[in-house]
Write a protein that holds these residues in place. Structure first.
Motif, mmCIF file in Angstrom:
data_model
loop_
_atom_site.group_PDB
_atom_site.id
_atom_site.type_symbol
_atom_site.label_atom_id
_atom_site.label_comp_id
_atom_site.label_asym_id
_atom_site.label_seq_id
_atom_site.Cartn_x
_atom_site.Cartn_y
_atom_site.Cartn_z
ATOM 1 N N GLU A 341 -11.130 0.333 12.201
ATOM 2 C CA GLU A 341 -12.435 0.825 11.750
ATOM 3 C C GLU A 341 -12.800 2.112 12.487
ATOM 4 N N GLN A 342 -12.461 2.178 13.761
ATOM 5 C CA GLN A 342 -12.773 3.367 14.541
ATOM 6 C C GLN A 342 -12.011 4.584 14.037
ATOM 7 N N VAL A 343 -10.714 4.396 13.688
ATOM 8 C CA VAL A 343 -9.929 5.513 13.157
ATOM 9 C C VAL A 343 -10.485 5.947 11.807
ATOM 10 N N LYS A 344 -10.845 5.002 10.996
ATOM 11 C CA LYS A 344 -11.433 5.314 9.680
ATOM 12 C C LYS A 344 -12.672 6.198 9.838
ATOM 13 N N GLU A 345 -13.503 5.869 10.807
ATOM 14 C CA GLU A 345 -14.698 6.668 11.062
ATOM 15 C C GLU A 345 -14.322 8.036 11.642
ATOM 16 N N GLN A 346 -13.275 8.062 12.473
ATOM 17 C CA GLN A 346 -12.843 9.320 13.099
ATOM 18 C C GLN A 346 -12.448 10.364 12.056
ATOM 19 N N VAL A 347 -11.753 9.931 11.007
ATOM 20 C CA VAL A 347 -11.302 10.886 9.980
ATOM 21 C C VAL A 347 -12.375 11.130 8.920
ATOM 22 N N GLY A 348 -13.525 10.459 9.065
ATOM 23 C CA GLY A 348 -14.639 10.708 8.165
ATOM 24 C C GLY A 348 -14.518 10.061 6.800
ATOM 25 N N PHE A 349 -13.750 8.991 6.706
ATOM 26 C CA PHE A 349 -13.595 8.330 5.403
ATOM 27 C C PHE A 349 -14.837 7.509 5.087
ATOM 28 N N LYS A 350 -15.339 7.651 3.875
ATOM 29 C CA LYS A 350 -16.492 6.899 3.405
ATOM 30 C C LYS A 350 -16.011 5.728 2.553
ATOM 31 N N GLY A 351 -16.263 4.539 2.991
ATOM 32 C CA GLY A 351 -15.818 3.355 2.273
ATOM 33 C C GLY A 351 -15.357 2.300 3.262
ATOM 34 N N ASP A 352 -15.071 1.104 2.746
ATOM 35 C CA ASP A 352 -14.657 0.029 3.646
ATOM 36 C C ASP A 352 -13.173 0.136 3.971
ATOM 37 N N LEU A 353 -12.698 -0.780 4.812
ATOM 38 C CA LEU A 353 -11.320 -0.710 5.283
ATOM 39 C C LEU A 353 -10.331 -0.903 4.144
ATOM 40 N N GLN A 354 -10.666 -1.781 3.199
ATOM 41 C CA GLN A 354 -9.781 -1.978 2.050
ATOM 42 C C GLN A 354 -9.613 -0.693 1.256
ATOM 43 N N ALA A 355 -10.708 0.028 1.096
ATOM 44 C CA ALA A 355 -10.640 1.304 0.374
ATOM 45 C C ALA A 355 -9.802 2.318 1.149
ATOM 46 N N PHE A 356 -9.898 2.254 2.485
ATOM 47 C CA PHE A 356 -9.103 3.165 3.313
ATOM 48 C C PHE A 356 -7.617 2.841 3.203
ATOM 49 N N PHE A 357 -7.288 1.550 3.180
ATOM 50 C CA PHE A 357 -5.891 1.155 2.965
ATOM 51 C C PHE A 357 -5.375 1.768 1.659
ATOM 52 N N LYS A 358 -6.156 1.630 0.615
ATOM 53 C CA LYS A 358 -5.752 2.134 -0.704
ATOM 54 C C LYS A 358 -5.599 3.655 -0.682
ATOM 55 N N TYR A 359 -6.516 4.322 0.020
ATOM 56 C CA TYR A 359 -6.452 5.780 0.137
ATOM 57 C C TYR A 359 -5.158 6.217 0.819
ATOM 58 N N VAL A 360 -4.839 5.568 1.934
ATOM 59 C CA VAL A 360 -3.630 5.944 2.686
ATOM 60 C C VAL A 360 -2.377 5.596 1.885
ATOM 61 N N ASN A 361 -2.424 4.528 1.122
ATOM 62 C CA ASN A 361 -1.269 4.145 0.305
ATOM 63 C C ASN A 361 -1.057 5.067 -0.887
ATOM 64 N N ASP A 362 -2.164 5.535 -1.497
ATOM 65 C CA ASP A 362 -2.054 6.190 -2.804
ATOM 66 C C ASP A 362 -2.177 7.702 -2.780
ATOM 67 N N ASN A 363 -2.755 8.283 -1.739
ATOM 68 C CA ASN A 363 -2.967 9.726 -1.736
ATOM 69 C C ASN A 363 -1.631 10.461 -1.649
ATOM 70 N N PRO A 364 -1.367 11.389 -2.558
ATOM 71 C CA PRO A 364 -0.076 12.097 -2.582
ATOM 72 C C PRO A 364 0.248 12.862 -1.307
ATOM 73 N N LYS A 365 -0.765 13.219 -0.515
ATOM 74 C CA LYS A 365 -0.459 13.985 0.696
ATOM 75 C C LYS A 365 0.329 13.163 1.708
ATOM 76 N N PHE A 366 0.327 11.831 1.546
ATOM 77 C CA PHE A 366 1.076 10.970 2.463
ATOM 78 C C PHE A 366 2.482 10.640 1.947
ATOM 79 N N THR A 367 2.840 11.203 0.785
ATOM 80 C CA THR A 367 4.194 10.999 0.235
ATOM 81 C C THR A 367 4.798 12.363 -0.095
ATOM 82 N N PRO A 368 5.149 13.148 0.935
ATOM 83 C CA PRO A 368 5.577 14.530 0.716
ATOM 84 C C PRO A 368 7.067 14.725 0.415
ATOM 85 N N TYR A 369 7.845 13.659 0.424
ATOM 86 C CA TYR A 369 9.299 13.835 0.384
ATOM 87 C C TYR A 369 9.844 13.818 -1.046
ATOM 88 N N LYS A 370 10.944 14.537 -1.213
ATOM 89 C CA LYS A 370 11.581 14.615 -2.522
ATOM 90 C C LYS A 370 13.003 14.057 -2.527
#
Length: 626
Positions: A341-370
């Motif tokens: 929860e502290q890291v979530k607040e540190q990066v300024g994410f708005k939403g609960d922890l479940q939403a943060f999990f989904k964000y980290v899983n689905d955001n294309p910036k976290f899957t940069p490899y080809k």
């Protein structure tokens, strides 16, 4: 060579003869001295002689103990030749004993029982501190191993995560421990293929026995095994994973040798490999699947509760109860979730922890490899970034070479990232295997903590340093205790900031997620096997508390289903090592040396946690005096 061995034999004979004479002389001197002491009260020289005798007996005990360990290790390799291959001892590379047969089990029982009796005859108090550690580990190993032989594991010889059908395919691919460098190497593996056919028949017979007494796999697990077996059924031998070494025949082989090997492997694959997998597949599909159980945990089989309590002791090397472990797991989940929860607040994410999990899983910036190579190079870059800081935390470093490799395609779908130890003779490096099914979906978050765990300074440092330590008995050089080994690897993840990593909050979040993953295991493993949790409950608990996909959560939960207790070892071992570090820091204050602490942990190899604790308490006491 013969002259040298003759010299050693003469020297050994002379030493033994001298020792016997010396003991007899000491005995006579002590008797005479005692008589004189009564008459003259001259006890000083008697005491000195007594001390000399005790010292001589201590040396003799250590020599006897060392020979006992050597004899045991040699006897063990004959019964477990795959262990010999793993350490590049090629004497038994053609052998694959039927290790799930009653005959083999009886041979193993005799081995453990006889050496337990032998170790009990050694006077522990006469040994040096290092020998006492060896004594304690060895005795523990004999006792626990004997108890394990009475458990029903032979009736459950196959699962989707590990077992001989998977191991043989990895060896046969040429990417595992089995060497394929000489014509003899190729001939050796044909012997193992023949042994695999015998093993397959026994596996079916054992599983039928299990069916008759209610000891079977869960249905969902049987369904996962079927496609793995089916993948080995080929009409063309050149399409088999076992053909891979044929595609890589050394150029130094003559044309006649190559033709002979091709013919032999064509026959072996057509007449032994494929028929063995076919028999296993047909049996499991037609007979086993219909009677596979609906329950999730091992408590669903006959004697399952007692079996699980044994597995908890085996994997954690403690006497902790399932209930105690379950409670620790819940406490750790709550603690780590708070940090997330502290890291979530540190990066300024708005939403609960479940939403943060989904964000980290689905955001294309976290899957940069080809490409898979980009993924592998990213891990190599992590090694380069942390390399300068390693000398600040470790005085001892491995001499063994290290590589990052992609996991073979045939097992990647069901594999986790893993470490394969180096060969002691340097013929094979330590290998960090990374499964990359689709590089475009490979998530960068958590790569740093994964590397610290599986590679450096986790498994590569621990296993390599253990193998390279001179003076350790071989049974310790090549031993494995999950609570220590996996505990060390998880502890290594906590060293990231000290090694210059985790500067990106998302990478630190990945580290917390990996730690949460191990804490969750304490809850779901006990939940399924001792508290009646279903597979679905365990999967949902994972999804609620960690950064993971449903596919990954299912694979993990099904792993715990077939290897009860193994997943407990990580967190229990890590917590003990952290506790010992805190104890040393408190006791030594400014004199605490993190390099010396880490070296002391690693230099003696893996051991049960109680033995480790006793060893480190002795070390702390010595540091306080120095």
């Amino acid at each position: 060579m013969e002259a040298r061995y003759a010299f050693y034999f003469i020297l050994l004979t002379y030493s033994i003869f001298s020792f016997i004479i010396q003991r007899k002389m000491n005995k006579h001197r002590l008797t005479l001295c005692a008589a004189l002491a009564v008459a003259t009260l001259g006890a000083v020289s008697c005491t000195r002689t007594s001390e000399q005798e005790q010292a001589t007996e201590a040396v003799a005990s250590e020599q006897d103990l060392g020979q006992l360990f050597d004899n045991y290790f040699e006897a063990r390799l004959k019964l477990f030749p795959m262990e010999a291959t793993a350490i590049a001892d090629n004497r038994y590379n053609d052998q694959l004993p039927n290790d799930i047969s009653q005959e083999h089990t009886q041979q193993v029982r005799q081995l453990y029982q006889s050496y337990l009796e032998k170790i009990n005859k050694i006077d522990r108090s006469a040994l040096s501190p290092q020998e006492q550690v060896s004594y304690d580990i060895f005795k523990y190993e004999m006792q626990v191993s004997l108890e394990g032989l009475d458990m029903p594991s032979r009736l459950l010889p196959i699962n989707q995560f590990w077992g001989l059908p998977i191991t043989m395919a990895q060896l046969g691919s040429g990417s595992g421990n089995q060497p394929f460098k000489t014509p003899e190497d190729y001939q050796d593996f044909l012997g193992r293929i023949q042994g695999f056919s015998v093993w397959g028949d026994t596996a079916i017979a054992n599983m039928r026995r299990g069916m008759s007494v209610g000891i079977v796999l869960p249905r969902t697990i049987t369904q996962k095994i079927l496609p793995q077996l089916q993948a080995m059924l080929v009409d063309d031998p050149s399409k088999s994973i076992y053909w891979a070494p044929i595609n890589n025949l050394p150029a130094s082989f003559s044309a006649a040798q190559k033709d002979s090997i091709r013919q032999a492997y064509t026959s072996a694959i057509n007449e032994q490999v494929v028929p063995t997998y076919k028999k296993l597949y047909d049996f499991m599909q037609q007979e086993y699947l219909p009677v596979s159980r609906a329950t999730t945990g091992i408590s669903g089989i006959k004697g399952g509760d007692d079996y699980y309590r044994y597995l908890v002791r085996y994997w954690t090397t403690t006497d902790m109860t399932p209930d105690q472990i379950f409670e620790i797991g819940q406490q750790e989940v709550a603690r780590i979730r708070s940090e997330m929860e502290q890291v979530k607040e540190q990066v300024g994410f708005k939403g609960d922890l479940q939403a943060f999990f989904k964000y980290v899983n689905d955001n294309p910036k976290f899957t940069p490899y080809k490409s898979p190579e980009q993924v592998l190079n990213a891990y190599r870059d992590i090694e380069q970034r942390m390399q300068p800081q390693l000398s600040q935390l470790f005085g001892i470093t491995p001499e063994s070479k290290f590589e990052v490799r992609q996991t073979e395609a045939f097992r990647a779908a069901s594999a986790s990232a893993e470490y394969n130890p180096p060969a002691p003779d340097g013929s094979r490096p330590g290998i960090f295997y990374v499964p990359v099914l689709d590089a475009s979906t490979y998530n960068v978050v958590g790569m740093e903590s994964l590397f610290l765990h599986e590679a450096i300074p986790g498994h590569h440092y621990q296993i390599s340093i253990q193998q390279e330590q001179e003076g350790l008995p071989k049974f310790r050089q090549y031993a494995w205790y999950g609570a220590f080994g996996e505990g060390w690897a998880l502890y290594s993840e906590s060293l990231g900031k000290e090694l210059g990593l985790y500067t990106d909050p998302y990478q630190y979040f990945g580290r917390l997620s990996d730690e949460m993953h191990r804490a969750i295991r304490l809850v779901v493993d006990v939940g399924m096997h001792a508290k009646g949790w279903t597979r679905e409950q365990a999967i949902q608990y994972s999804l609620d508390n960690e950064l993971t996909s449903r596919e990954a959560a299912v694979a993990e939960i099904e792993r715990y289903m077939v290897i009860p207790g193994q997943a407990l070892s990580y967190k229990i071992g890590e917590l003990k090592i952290k506790e010992l570090r805190q104890r040393a820091e408190k006791a030594l204050g400014d004199d605490f040396d993190i390099k010396a602490f880490h070296d002391e942990i690693l230099m003696s190899g893996v051991m049960p946690l109680a033995v480790l604790e006793k060893k480190m308490e002795t070390w702390i006491a010595k540091q306080k005096k120095s």
